[in-house]
Scaffold this motif. Structure first.
Motif, short mmCIF file in Angstrom:
data_model
loop_
_atom_site.label_atom_id
_atom_site.label_comp_id
_atom_site.label_asym_id
_atom_site.label_seq_id
_atom_site.Cartn_x
_atom_site.Cartn_y
_atom_site.Cartn_z
N GLY A 22 32.32 -23.94 -9.72
CA GLY A 22 33.69 -24.15 -10.06
C GLY A 22 34.38 -23.61 -11.27
O GLY A 22 35.48 -23.63 -11.50
N ASP A 23 33.51 -22.47 -11.61
CA ASP A 23 33.94 -21.70 -13.01
C ASP A 23 34.83 -20.99 -12.03
O ASP A 23 35.99 -19.90 -12.50
CB ASP A 23 33.02 -21.29 -13.20
N TYR A 24 34.89 -20.38 -10.42
CA TYR A 24 35.41 -19.38 -10.10
C TYR A 24 36.32 -19.46 -8.69
O TYR A 24 35.90 -20.29 -8.07
CB TYR A 24 34.31 -17.71 -9.65
N SER A 25 36.98 -18.71 -8.07
CA SER A 25 37.91 -19.53 -7.12
C SER A 25 37.21 -18.54 -6.17
O SER A 25 36.30 -17.30 -6.53
CB SER A 25 39.93 -18.59 -6.75
N TYR A 26 37.94 -18.72 -4.61
CA TYR A 26 36.59 -18.09 -3.88
C TYR A 26 37.33 -17.02 -3.51
O TYR A 26 36.57 -15.85 -3.63
CB TYR A 26 37.89 -18.83 -2.14
N ILE A 27 39.08 -16.71 -4.32
CA ILE A 27 39.23 -15.23 -3.99
C ILE A 27 38.82 -14.38 -4.65
O ILE A 27 38.42 -13.39 -4.27
CB ILE A 27 41.21 -15.46 -4.11
N THR A 28 38.89 -14.86 -5.96
CA THR A 28 38.08 -13.99 -6.67
C THR A 28 36.47 -14.17 -6.80
O THR A 28 36.07 -11.96 -6.93
CB THR A 28 38.49 -14.78 -8.17
N VAL A 29 35.85 -14.21 -5.72
CA VAL A 29 34.10 -13.99 -5.84
C VAL A 29 34.18 -12.85 -4.73
O VAL A 29 33.65 -12.07 -4.52
CB VAL A 29 33.49 -15.20 -5.52
N ALA A 30 35.00 -13.14 -3.54
CA ALA A 30 35.84 -12.30 -2.89
C ALA A 30 35.52 -11.06 -2.86
O ALA A 30 35.19 -10.02 -2.41
CB ALA A 30 36.65 -13.12 -1.81
N LYS A 31 36.62 -10.88 -4.08
CA LYS A 31 37.09 -9.33 -4.35
C LYS A 31 36.05 -9.13 -5.48
O LYS A 31 36.06 -7.39 -5.35
CB LYS A 31 38.32 -10.41 -5.81
N LYS A 32 35.31 -9.60 -6.23
CA LYS A 32 33.96 -9.09 -6.96
C LYS A 32 33.75 -8.66 -5.72
O LYS A 32 32.36 -7.72 -5.94
CB LYS A 32 33.67 -9.70 -7.52
N PHE A 33 32.99 -9.42 -4.82
CA PHE A 33 31.79 -8.64 -3.57
C PHE A 33 32.80 -7.76 -2.89
O PHE A 33 31.43 -7.53 -1.68
CB PHE A 33 31.05 -10.24 -3.44
N ASN A 34 34.12 -7.63 -3.52
CA ASN A 34 34.48 -6.68 -2.04
C ASN A 34 34.00 -6.93 -0.11
O ASN A 34 33.81 -6.92 0.41
CB ASN A 34 33.91 -5.53 -2.33
N THR A 35 34.54 -8.33 -0.66
CA THR A 35 34.77 -9.29 0.92
C THR A 35 35.93 -9.61 1.08
O THR A 35 36.20 -10.39 0.24
CB THR A 35 33.14 -10.67 1.57
N ARG A 36 35.78 -10.31 2.09
CA ARG A 36 36.99 -11.63 3.09
C ARG A 36 36.57 -12.66 2.10
O ARG A 36 35.52 -13.40 1.90
CB ARG A 36 37.09 -12.13 4.36
N ASP A 37 37.50 -13.40 1.58
CA ASP A 37 37.46 -15.31 1.61
C ASP A 37 36.89 -15.68 2.68
O ASP A 37 36.07 -16.72 2.65
CB ASP A 37 38.73 -16.07 0.40
N SER A 38 37.06 -15.60 3.86
CA SER A 38 36.87 -16.39 5.08
C SER A 38 35.39 -16.25 5.62
O SER A 38 34.45 -17.21 5.25
CB SER A 38 37.27 -16.01 6.40
N THR A 39 34.49 -15.17 4.43
CA THR A 39 33.01 -14.32 5.24
C THR A 39 32.89 -15.72 3.57
O THR A 39 31.79 -16.02 3.90
CB THR A 39 33.50 -12.81 4.43
N LEU A 40 33.16 -15.30 2.87
CA LEU A 40 32.58 -16.65 1.94
C LEU A 40 32.48 -17.79 2.03
O LEU A 40 30.99 -18.52 1.62
CB LEU A 40 33.66 -16.16 0.36
N ARG A 41 33.01 -18.02 2.63
CA ARG A 41 33.84 -19.99 3.64
C ARG A 41 32.46 -20.52 4.35
O ARG A 41 31.92 -20.69 4.19
CB ARG A 41 34.57 -20.32 3.76
N ASN A 42 31.93 -18.92 5.41
CA ASN A 42 30.63 -18.69 5.86
C ASN A 42 29.49 -19.03 5.48
O ASN A 42 29.24 -20.05 5.78
CB ASN A 42 31.26 -18.03 7.44
N TRP A 43 29.24 -18.33 4.07
CA TRP A 43 28.48 -18.59 3.42
C TRP A 43 28.36 -19.55 3.26
O TRP A 43 27.42 -20.14 3.03
CB TRP A 43 28.32 -17.47 2.77
N ILE A 44 29.41 -20.31 2.35
CA ILE A 44 29.29 -21.61 1.91
C ILE A 44 28.66 -22.89 3.02
O ILE A 44 27.83 -23.44 2.65
CB ILE A 44 30.29 -21.88 0.79
N SER A 45 29.13 -22.36 3.73
CA SER A 45 29.25 -23.56 4.68
C SER A 45 28.27 -24.01 5.68
O SER A 45 27.64 -24.51 5.94
CB SER A 45 30.24 -23.39 5.98
#
Length: 69
Positions: A22-45
């Motif tokens: 909860g400390d970081y938004s999906y977009i912030t984390v996606a940018k940090k890892f140089n990926t899309r937020d949709s990819t990150l959402r898939n990983w979380i799911s």
């Protein structure tokens, strides 16, 4: 779903945990890892649906059978 070998299970887990904290938004984390937020959402799911142990087992299996790009 295609496997993207650009991220190790440790990197994926770090990204997922950053979002779930909860400390970081999906977009912030996606940018940090140089990926899309949709990819990150898939990983979380996948993490939530399978549990951490099964999720890591699946990723490490895919790392073994898929060549790195």
């Amino acid at each position: 779903m295609l496997y993207n070998p650009n991220f190790t299970w440790k990197q994926r887990l770090e990204a997922v945990e950053m979002c779930l904290s909860g400390d970081y938004s999906y977009i912030t984390v996606a940018k940090k890892f140089n990926t899309r937020d949709s990819t990150l959402r898939n990983w979380i799911s996948s993490y939530k649906n399978n549990g951490v142990d099964r999720w890591i087992t699946r990723i490490t299996y895919m790392e073994k059978i898929s060549p790195r790009a």
